[in-house]
Design a protein around this motif. Structure first.
Motif: not given
Length: 232
Positions: A112-115, A192-197, A201-208
């Motif tokens: 969320v806060t990473a560049p 799986d990797n593609a979905r997590i990435a 990028i979409e800003g949804d760390p909870e689902r990731a």
């Protein structure tokens, strides 16, 4: 080119970057990367003479590098036989995944806060894995997968975490050698990797994070089952 010749070429190419002032650590870095990319499988005997000549370092420097990697659980010294790449046990696999759950979920939350560039780096390794799969290079898919997970923890921007993760993934690559067919093992995780990435990028760390934890459960169970089969 044979696997051994390819590995020798990698070591020779690394020779110019070795700084004598910290040569042992740099030699350890080179050998660790060879473990991570699968060039040094478990049980490989490491010849002091061969590696020393390829890297242009002294025997004392090489022995110190071996000592460092032994402390990282990557190498073992067998009396009167020499130094070998370590073979992991099932308990090692379980412990590695316990640590990965701590580090990588923290990396996901830090997204969320990473560049933005750091988050995009996660996706770049997904793309490298997909490109390797398209040409059937499943060893390279495994390496891209390692880089993908290192990119996740790199979101924490912590050199100490980076070092710890490099060591964990080197150990994990040793565990991967217990799997028979690389494509069967690696291919399902590309999606799986593609979905997590994408979620990062979409800003949804909870689902990731949920996706990542499910991923770990599946991969750990798969590896432990393979170890049980080998033990049987």
């Amino acid at each position: 080119m044979t696997a051994m010749a390819d590995w020798a070429a990698r070591l020779s190419a690394a020779r110019p970057v070795l700084d004598r002032a910290s040569a042992a650590e740099l030699v350890a870095d080179v050998l660790r990367e060879n473990v991570i990319d699968g060039s040094l499988p478990p049980g490989t005997r490491l010849s002091e003479e061969t590696i020393g000549n390829l890297l242009g370092v002294s025997r004392n420097t090489l022995r110190e590098a071996f000592r460092l990697l032994s402390h990282e659980n990557l190498l073992v010294h067998e009396l009167h036989r020499g130094v070998f790449v370590r073979k992991l046990a099932a308990a090692d696999v379980a412990d590695i995944y316990a640590m990965r759950r701590i580090l990588e979920t923290a990396g996901v939350r830090a997204s969320v806060t990473a560049p933005r560039e750091a988050v995009e780096e996660v996706r770049r390794h997904v793309e490298k894995g997909q490109a390797a799969a398209e040409v059937g290079d499943w060893a390279a898919v495994g390496t891209a997968n390692m880089r993908f997970h290192r990119a996740i923890t790199a979101l924490l921007a912590s050199p100490r975490v980076d070092e710890t993760m490099a060591r964990l993934l080197a150990e994990l690559r040793l565990a991967f050698h217990v799997m028979g067919e690389l494509r069967t093992f690696h291919e399902p995780y590309l999606g799986d990797n593609a979905r997590i990435a994408t979620l990062l990028i979409e800003g949804d760390p909870e689902r990731a994070e949920r996706e990542l934890l499910a991923y770990f459960d599946t991969a750990e169970a798969q590896l432990l089952a393979a170890y049980a089969d080998h033990a049987g």
